[in-house]
Enzyme design. Structure first.
Site, mmCIF file in Angstrom:
data_model
loop_
_atom_site.group_PDB
_atom_site.id
_atom_site.type_symbol
_atom_site.label_atom_id
_atom_site.label_comp_id
_atom_site.label_asym_id
_atom_site.label_seq_id
_atom_site.Cartn_x
_atom_site.Cartn_y
_atom_site.Cartn_z
ATOM 1 N N MET A 205 47.719 13.928 16.463
ATOM 2 C CA MET A 205 49.173 14.262 16.986
ATOM 3 C C MET A 205 49.619 13.422 18.483
ATOM 4 S SD MET A 205 49.343 17.810 15.494
ATOM 5 C CE MET A 205 50.149 18.886 16.606
ATOM 6 N N HIS A 210 54.347 13.502 16.908
ATOM 7 C CA HIS A 210 54.787 14.360 16.895
ATOM 8 C C HIS A 210 54.165 15.201 18.190
ATOM 9 C CE1 HIS A 210 53.902 19.777 16.497
ATOM 10 N NE2 HIS A 210 54.260 18.957 15.353
ATOM 11 N N ASP A 211 53.393 15.236 19.311
ATOM 12 C CA ASP A 211 53.313 15.318 21.233
ATOM 13 C C ASP A 211 53.701 14.057 21.192
ATOM 14 O OD1 ASP A 211 52.532 17.748 19.398
ATOM 15 O OD2 ASP A 211 50.779 17.861 20.436
ATOM 16 N N THR A 212 54.613 13.400 21.201
ATOM 17 C CA THR A 212 54.904 12.063 21.926
ATOM 18 C C THR A 212 56.176 11.051 21.826
ATOM 19 O OG1 THR A 212 52.764 10.360 20.849
ATOM 20 C CG2 THR A 212 52.286 11.269 22.379
#
Ligand SMILES: *[C@@H]1O[C@H](CO)[C@@H](O)[C@H](O)[C@H]1NC(C)=O
Ligand SMILES: *[C@@H]1O[C@H](CO)[C@@H](O)[C@H](O)[C@H]1NC(C)=O
Ligand SMILES: *[C@@H]1O[C@H](CO)[C@@H](O)[C@H](O)[C@H]1NC(C)=O
Length: 307
Positions: A205, A210-212
């Site tokens: 992730m 996605h989370d970056t």
């Protein structure tokens, strides 16, 4: 040699919920005994002999092509300038990569697709073409849950980004679960020259953006692919890599970046673009045409193949 199809029929007896526990102790226990398989094969394809698909996350085409590392990678192969994801959110776009349909899935929640629904895996096995998927930070082969980073608690490996785990035809079959592996196993298979002919790759992730951000995803992609493209265990013979994104942002047209890379790209095509209309259903169609697999009777039938 026992055909892969027969092996699966004999060993495909495990309950589909066997690897769902996400507690640390349960995961450690299952990891110690979970079956891991690294099948290889050498079935000649029409235009490539190895197929590698990589999904990054949640970025419109225009943003992705503006990233220096993703545009660099595209310059090393063929940039597909008219390639679309299927829908939103993530999960059905992954499911589509294996089954040429979203099979009615419209969310990221835990989903199961009934065992009679076939995937590209059925077609590959019927022709003896070896396959595996590699999911970064999946704690062990065949794990069916979600997994967080044990030190930071951050989302790490998620089931919704796994193209096969929603299919009961995979999760009810121990031999198939054993080919749903992590990046540790990717490195092992690479170093042992035991990579399969068909694979799907999902970074974690962080690395998939996605989370970056697309910057992180672009750096990861270039950093990860560059040594592999000069490694004969990966790129020897005729290897086709497709690097793309699961979906664009919900406000856009769902056009996503897609680049064809690897030794199967003809030298004369390196650095070119292709404006044909493709989408994620082209992923299964291309493989079916290459190895003469037939089709799944889904959206693969009418999709455009890359070659
Ligand atoms: C990857 O999977 C293998 C096989 O199940 C397991 O032994 C290993 O611990 C896993 N690696 C990581 C980093 O979780
Ligand atoms: C994802 O993997 C990278 C190494 O490739 C690691 O640095 C990062 O911490 C991982 N992300 C999570 C959430 O664990
Ligand atoms: C990504 O692109 C930037 C800007 O060109 C460059 O400085 C960086 O080295 C690249 N990253 C990798 C992993 O090659």
């Amino acid at each position: 040699m026992i055909p892969a199809v027969l092996l699966c029929a004999v060993a495909g007896v495990a309950a589909q919920t066997q690897y769902t526990s996400t507690g640390t102790a349960a995961v450690a226990k299952a990891a110690a005994t979970a079956l891991t398989l690294s099948p290889t094969s050498n079935v000649a394809g029409a235009t490539f002999d190895r197929y590698v698909q990589i999904y990054l996350e949640n970025t419109d085409y225009s943003m992705a092509i503006g990233d220096p590392n993703l545009s660099y990678l595209a310059s090393q192969g063929i940039l597909l300038t008219n390639y679309f994801a299927i829908t939103h959110p993530s999960q059905p776009n992954y499911v589509a990569a294996a089954g040429a349909s979203t099979h009615g899935i419209t969310s990221d929640s835990f989903s199961r697709i009934t065992a009679s629904v076939t995937t590209i895996v059925d077609l590959l096995e019927a022709k003896g073409v070896s396959w595996s998927i590699y999911q970064e930070d999946m704690p062990y082969s065949g794990f069916e849950g979600n997994w967080i980073n044990q030190k930071t608690g951050a989302n790490d490996y998620v089931r919704k980004h796994n193209p096969l785990m929603s299919y009961d035809s995979i999760t009810s079959n121990t031999n198939r679960l054993a080919k749903c592996k992590n990046f540790t196993m990717f490195n092992t298979d690479l170093n042992n020259n035991q990579l399969p002919q068909w694979m799907f790759i999902t970074p974690n992730m962080t690395n998939d953006g996605h989370d970056t951000s697309v910057t992180t995803a672009g750096k990861w992609a270039r950093n990860w692919l560059t040594p592999l493209l000069s490694n004969t265990n990966f790129n020897g013979g005729r290897t086709l890599v497709i690097l793309t994104f699961d979906e664009g942002t919900t406000t856009g047209t769902n056009q996503v970046y897609a680049a064809l890379l690897g030794s199967a790209v003809p030298a004369a095509k390196v650095g070119t673009t292709d404006g044909t209309m493709y989408n994620h259903y082209s992923l299964t169609k291309t493989v079916e045409d290459n190895w003469g697999l037939g089709n799944l009777g889904q959206n693969d039938v009418s999709a455009a193949a890359f070659f």
